[in-house]
Design a protein around this motif. Sequence first.
Motif, PDB file in Angstrom:
ATOM      1  N   ASP A 151      -0.352  -1.284  -1.553  1.00  0.00           N
ATOM      2  CA  ASP A 151      -1.701  -1.702  -1.921  1.00  0.00           C
ATOM      3  C   ASP A 151      -1.857  -3.210  -1.755  1.00  0.00           C
ATOM      4  N   SER A 152      -0.880  -3.973  -2.267  1.00  0.00           N
ATOM      5  CA  SER A 152      -0.940  -5.431  -2.142  1.00  0.00           C
ATOM      6  C   SER A 152       0.455  -6.017  -2.264  1.00  0.00           C
ATOM      7  N   ASP A 177      -3.116   2.417   5.876  1.00  0.00           N
ATOM      8  CA  ASP A 177      -3.566   3.781   6.108  1.00  0.00           C
ATOM      9  C   ASP A 177      -2.401   4.746   6.285  1.00  0.00           C
ATOM     10  N   ARG A 220      -4.346  -2.569   2.291  1.00  0.00           N
ATOM     11  CA  ARG A 220      -5.199  -1.481   2.741  1.00  0.00           C
ATOM     12  C   ARG A 220      -4.516  -0.644   3.840  1.00  0.00           C
ATOM     13  N   ARG A 240      -4.038  -8.308   0.159  1.00  0.00           N
ATOM     14  CA  ARG A 240      -4.456  -6.911   0.046  1.00  0.00           C
ATOM     15  C   ARG A 240      -4.120  -6.242   1.381  1.00  0.00           C
ATOM     16  N   ARG A 299       0.241   1.993  -3.980  1.00  0.00           N
ATOM     17  CA  ARG A 299      -1.021   2.684  -4.235  1.00  0.00           C
ATOM     18  C   ARG A 299      -0.974   3.537  -5.506  1.00  0.00           C
ATOM     19  N   ALA A 356      -0.963  -7.718   7.509  1.00  0.00           N
ATOM     20  CA  ALA A 356      -1.852  -8.759   6.997  1.00  0.00           C
ATOM     21  C   ALA A 356      -1.302 -10.132   7.373  1.00  0.00           C
TER      22      ALA A 356
END
Length: 156
Positions: free
Chosen positions: A132-133, A75, A73, A71, A100, A57
């Motif tokens: 998650d963040s 995978d 996200r 955030r 998560r 990010a």
Amino acid sequence: MPKRVSAPGATMGGPTRRHCLFGLSAGLLLPLGAWADDDDEGFRIGGRPGRGWRKLAETQARRAVDRDEIRVRADRAYSAIRLRVFNAPVEMLNLRIRFRNGETREIEVRQFIERGGATRIIDLPGERRFIDSIIFWYKTPLGAKERATVQVWARG
């Protein structure tokens, strides 16, 4: 006395133009080869990530003491993160990583990061974790003319 004849471009006992150009180009390329070596933390010298690192990010830092949440996200699971800073310096204070599974981890960074620099590698607890963040608190110097870009990188 007879006139001496030599091959075109050659000098008497000295280097030819070809030798000089080869030496000059080798001298210029040597530092570029050193630039591409990984440091002992898996990032390329000069702050560029090496193999195994992935950008998760990016955000623009505001000018002041601030808190930002990114955030992720993700995978896949990761074992470590590192923040990189561009355009302006930032003083990174603290991080809170939310995983998560709902767990959080508070990390005190307390590091002034110059433009183009990065934090130390921050190992994540336990096995590889899904992020998650990330919430981070930072200060931007008052005299900064540009907003800093903060990137989050992770290692699998």
